[in-house]
Design a protein around this motif. Structure first.
Motif, PDB file in Angstrom:
ATOM      1  N   GLY A  33      38.881  28.528  40.773  1.00  0.00           N
ATOM      2  CA  GLY A  33      39.356  29.903  40.653  1.00  0.00           C
ATOM      3  C   GLY A  33      38.705  30.874  41.607  1.00  0.00           C
TER       4      GLY A  33
ATOM      5  N   ARG B  25      36.444  38.253  39.423  1.00  0.00           N
ATOM      6  CA  ARG B  25      37.169  38.647  38.217  1.00  0.00           C
ATOM      7  C   ARG B  25      36.440  39.793  37.525  1.00  0.00           C
ATOM      8  NH1 ARG B  25      42.342  36.857  38.206  1.00  0.00           N
ATOM      9  NH2 ARG B  25      42.473  34.706  38.961  1.00  0.00           N
TER      10      ARG B  25
ATOM     11  N   MET C 251      44.501  27.095  38.160  1.00  0.00           N
ATOM     12  CA  MET C 251      45.544  28.093  38.429  1.00  0.00           C
ATOM     13  C   MET C 251      46.846  27.397  38.773  1.00  0.00           C
ATOM     14  SD  MET C 251      43.591  30.997  40.737  1.00  0.00           S
ATOM     15  CE  MET C 251      42.903  29.824  41.901  1.00  0.00           C
ATOM     16  N   GLU C 252      47.918  27.855  38.156  1.00  0.00           N
ATOM     17  CA  GLU C 252      49.245  27.381  38.508  1.00  0.00           C
ATOM     18  C   GLU C 252      50.017  28.570  39.071  1.00  0.00           C
ATOM     19  OE1 GLU C 252      50.561  24.435  38.599  1.00  0.00           O
ATOM     20  OE2 GLU C 252      48.778  23.423  37.827  1.00  0.00           O
ATOM     21  N   LEU C 253      50.272  28.549  40.360  1.00  0.00           N
ATOM     22  CA  LEU C 253      50.913  29.678  41.020  1.00  0.00           C
ATOM     23  C   LEU C 253      52.327  29.325  41.444  1.00  0.00           C
ATOM     24  CD1 LEU C 253      47.927  30.782  43.284  1.00  0.00           C
ATOM     25  CD2 LEU C 253      48.577  31.702  41.053  1.00  0.00           C
TER      26      LEU C 253
ATOM     27  N   CYS D  99      48.700  37.704  44.779  1.00  0.00           N
ATOM     28  CA  CYS D  99      47.424  38.013  44.140  1.00  0.00           C
ATOM     29  C   CYS D  99      47.551  39.157  43.141  1.00  0.00           C
ATOM     30  CB  CYS D  99      46.383  38.354  45.200  1.00  0.00           C
ATOM     31  SG  CYS D  99      45.864  36.932  46.200  1.00  0.00           S
TER      32      CYS D  99
ATOM     33  N   TYR E  67      39.773  26.394  44.954  1.00  0.00           N
ATOM     34  CA  TYR E  67      41.007  26.752  44.256  1.00  0.00           C
ATOM     35  C   TYR E  67      40.937  26.316  42.792  1.00  0.00           C
ATOM     36  CZ  TYR E  67      45.986  26.575  43.001  1.00  0.00           C
ATOM     37  OH  TYR E  67      47.193  26.727  42.374  1.00  0.00           O
TER      38      TYR E  67
ATOM     39  N   GLU F 111      50.433  37.527  40.164  1.00  0.00           N
ATOM     40  CA  GLU F 111      50.113  36.321  39.398  1.00  0.00           C
ATOM     41  C   GLU F 111      48.622  36.176  39.094  1.00  0.00           C
ATOM     42  OE1 GLU F 111      52.120  32.683  40.116  1.00  0.00           O
ATOM     43  OE2 GLU F 111      53.658  33.632  41.349  1.00  0.00           O
ATOM     44  N   LEU F 112      47.774  36.536  40.034  1.00  0.00           N
ATOM     45  CA  LEU F 112      46.336  36.475  39.764  1.00  0.00           C
ATOM     46  C   LEU F 112      45.828  37.724  39.070  1.00  0.00           C
ATOM     47  CD1 LEU F 112      44.921  34.837  43.020  1.00  0.00           C
ATOM     48  CD2 LEU F 112      45.544  33.755  40.870  1.00  0.00           C
TER      49      LEU F 112
END
Length: 213
Positions: free
Chosen positions: A66, A90, A1-3, A123, A63, A126-127
């Motif tokens: 994910g 998810r 993940m790139e946040l 969250c 992290y 972006e997620l």
């Protein structure tokens, strides 16, 4: 993940935890034992050693997998505590849970509600999660004020839900879905539009989870 981190509002910010945070976080936990101990997760299998370096490695692995987003809360660039997004699911569930702690010296500065709002917005946007939950012990008045301020919705009593301070403890569950906050949790709060009664707890649940003596 790139946040997109850090995220900030005024002097308060959240950023991804780093390995080099281990020393300052471990010292903060030691300095705040009396303040935090009654809210700390424990293990029913016995005492777990406080090794922040190992803990951060595990959080960063989650992290990378994910499964969580481990964050540091800062005030004017100084570490004030931790906020963890954990249990990321998810697919058809698309949800996660938030947990946090703040040092006593930073209490009352609006750090926790601001950080929770920033993290929840992260969250949702972006997620692309759909639901965020916070579970709080009935005795934790400070945390209850956080969900009240932000308009998290009360969703029920969870009996003997998490092992805290040496025993299984009841928790109140609060949540928001993405549809609740189309313009974001932070924007809704700072603009004064967060519902004031969403986190109200029914008397029956208050009585069922009466604080332990």
């Amino acid at each position: 993940m790139e946040l997109s981190l850090p995220r900030e509002h005024g002097p308060i910010s959240i950023r991804l935890i780093k390995s080099r945070d281990s020393r300052v976080l471990q010292q903060a936990l030691l300095d705040n034992r009396g303040w935090l101990e009654q809210w700390e997760a424990t293990s029913p299998d016995g005492v777990v050693s406080l090794d922040m370096r190992l803990g951060i490695r595990r959080l960063l692995q989650q992290y990378r997998d994910g499964l969580g987003v481990p964050l540091v809360m800062e005030y004017d660039g100084e570490v004030a505590g931790q906020l963890n997004v954990w249990g990321i699911a998810r697919g058809s569930l698309a949800s996660a849970t938030i947990g946090y702690w703040v040092s006593e010296s930073f209490a009352g500065l609006g750090i926790t509600p601001t950080a929770v709002a920033l993290a929840t917005d992260l969250c949702f946007t972006e997620l692309r999660l759909h639901r965020m939950e916070i579970c709080i012990r009935p005795e934790n008045a400070a945390s209850l004020r956080v969900v009240e301020k932000l308009g998290f919705r009360y969703e029920g009593l969870r009996r003997r839900y998490i092992h805290i301070d040496g025993d299984w403890r009841d928790h109140y569950a609060f949540a928001l879905t993405r549809e609740d906050v189309p313009y974001g949790v932070l924007e809704r709060w700072v603009s004064g539009q967060a519902p004031r009664d969403a986190a109200n707890i029914p008397l029956a649940d208050r009585n069922a989870a009466a604080p332990e003596s």
